[in-house]
Design a protein around this motif. Structure first.
Motif, mmCIF file in Angstrom:
data_model
loop_
_atom_site.group_PDB
_atom_site.id
_atom_site.type_symbol
_atom_site.label_atom_id
_atom_site.label_comp_id
_atom_site.label_asym_id
_atom_site.label_seq_id
_atom_site.Cartn_x
_atom_site.Cartn_y
_atom_site.Cartn_z
ATOM 1 N N ALA A 78 48.729 36.902 92.242
ATOM 2 C CA ALA A 78 50.028 36.729 92.898
ATOM 3 C C ALA A 78 49.856 35.957 94.206
ATOM 4 C CB ALA A 78 50.663 38.087 93.171
ATOM 5 N N ARG A 79 50.894 35.224 94.561
ATOM 6 C CA ARG A 79 50.858 34.441 95.797
ATOM 7 C C ARG A 79 52.105 34.754 96.615
ATOM 8 N NH1 ARG A 79 49.554 27.944 96.138
ATOM 9 N NH2 ARG A 79 49.282 27.850 98.408
ATOM 10 N N LEU A 80 51.904 35.143 97.872
ATOM 11 C CA LEU A 80 53.014 35.541 98.732
ATOM 12 C C LEU A 80 53.361 34.446 99.732
ATOM 13 C CD1 LEU A 80 52.000 39.233 99.563
ATOM 14 C CD2 LEU A 80 53.391 38.392 97.681
ATOM 15 N N THR A 81 54.644 34.278 99.989
ATOM 16 C CA THR A 81 55.106 33.374 101.031
ATOM 17 C C THR A 81 55.174 34.140 102.355
ATOM 18 O OG1 THR A 81 57.442 33.921 100.700
ATOM 19 C CG2 THR A 81 56.511 32.164 99.320
ATOM 20 N N ASP A 84 57.823 36.686 102.213
ATOM 21 C CA ASP A 84 57.377 37.914 101.545
ATOM 22 C C ASP A 84 56.623 38.815 102.522
ATOM 23 O OD1 ASP A 84 58.351 37.097 99.024
ATOM 24 O OD2 ASP A 84 56.514 35.968 98.632
ATOM 25 N N VAL A 85 55.753 38.207 103.314
ATOM 26 C CA VAL A 85 54.948 38.967 104.271
ATOM 27 C C VAL A 85 55.843 39.643 105.309
ATOM 28 C CG1 VAL A 85 53.209 38.777 106.107
ATOM 29 C CG2 VAL A 85 52.887 37.563 103.937
ATOM 30 N N LYS A 139 49.209 44.702 99.430
ATOM 31 C CA LYS A 139 49.913 43.419 99.324
ATOM 32 C C LYS A 139 49.596 42.524 100.522
ATOM 33 C CE LYS A 139 53.221 42.798 96.757
ATOM 34 N NZ LYS A 139 53.423 42.099 95.473
ATOM 35 N N ALA A 143 47.690 38.714 100.842
ATOM 36 C CA ALA A 143 48.177 37.539 101.569
ATOM 37 C C ALA A 143 47.150 36.986 102.551
ATOM 38 C CB ALA A 143 49.467 37.886 102.312
#
Length: 229
Positions: A78-81, A84-85, A139, A143
């Motif tokens: 998964a890749r968080l923006t 998202d953070v 999570k 990141a």
């Protein structure tokens, strides 16, 4: 992930659980980077197991939101923006505020042990808090990768050590809440710089990987041409 790593040393736990832990750790270290495809065959070869427990391990990680299972495409880290953070930090602040209020209300003895999350759960008298904290922190580790363990990113423990007296005495709750709020705002600012650094590292890594791939393709092309002469 160049060397084979037999996973048997992690028994007697269920094999897929041990594999999930091992893959999760590689993701948190960005050895398996956000957005990177996870090939079952390659992972099975690396851990010296069949593909079945690998598939089950990836399902566990998907339930945690650490990997994504995409129909007809496969599995990806998964890749968080940054957006998202920020949402994760908002939730973290809500949980920390709840833990502080409940701890002060109960005048709980508060001492940071092996886990800040468990200590907050104990202070608040809520056994479900540590699990929620752990999911959020997981999570965030996804990141930030290894940068998450930088001293600047771990300032929360110092703050909670300062707030321990307010929690134990059950007094000065408003001042404690103000300190927590200021800390959370500062944490977002610090985190943004580290998020950019983590993203830059990933970009540099992808660039190096692309250059290496092109080099190998060029070598194969030259070898093929030489064979035709």
């Amino acid at each position: 992930m160049n060397q084979e790593t037999p996973i048997e040393i992690l028994r007697p736990r269920m094999l897929y659980e041990a594999l999930a832990d091992a893959i999760r750790e590689q993701i948190f270290k960005h050895e398996l980077a956000p957005g990177e495809p996870l090939d079952e065959f390659r992972l099975a070869k690396h851990f010296v197991v069949s593909r079945t427990p690998i598939r089950e391990a990836l399902k566990v990680l998907a339930s945690e939101g650490i990997v994504e299972l995409q129909a007809r495409r496969g599995c990806f880290v998964a890749r968080l923006t940054w957006e998202d953070v920020l949402k994760l930090f908002d939730l973290l602040e809500l949980l920390e505020t709840f833990a502080l209020r409940e701890g002060v209300k109960a005048r709980a003895h508060f001492e940071i042990g092996d886990s800040l999350q468990r200590s907050l759960g104990d202070a608040a008298g809520n056994a479900y808090l540590p699990e929620l904290f752990e999911r959020l922190v997981g999570k965030l580790r996804l990141a930030f990768g290894p940068l998450f363990d930088s001293p600047e990113m771990q300032a929360s423990e110092r703050l909670w050590a300062q707030l321990s007296q307010s929690i134990s005495s059950g007094t000065d709750v408003e001042n404690a809440l103000n300190q927590l709020s200021a800390h959370c705002e500062s944490r977002r600012g610090v985190a943004y710089g580290f998020f950019l650094r983590a993203d830059q590292r990933l970009q540099e890594r992808r660039g190096s990987a692309l250059i290496e791939k092109q080099r190998k393709q060029a070598e194969q092309s030259e070898t093929f041409k030489a064979a035709l002469i």
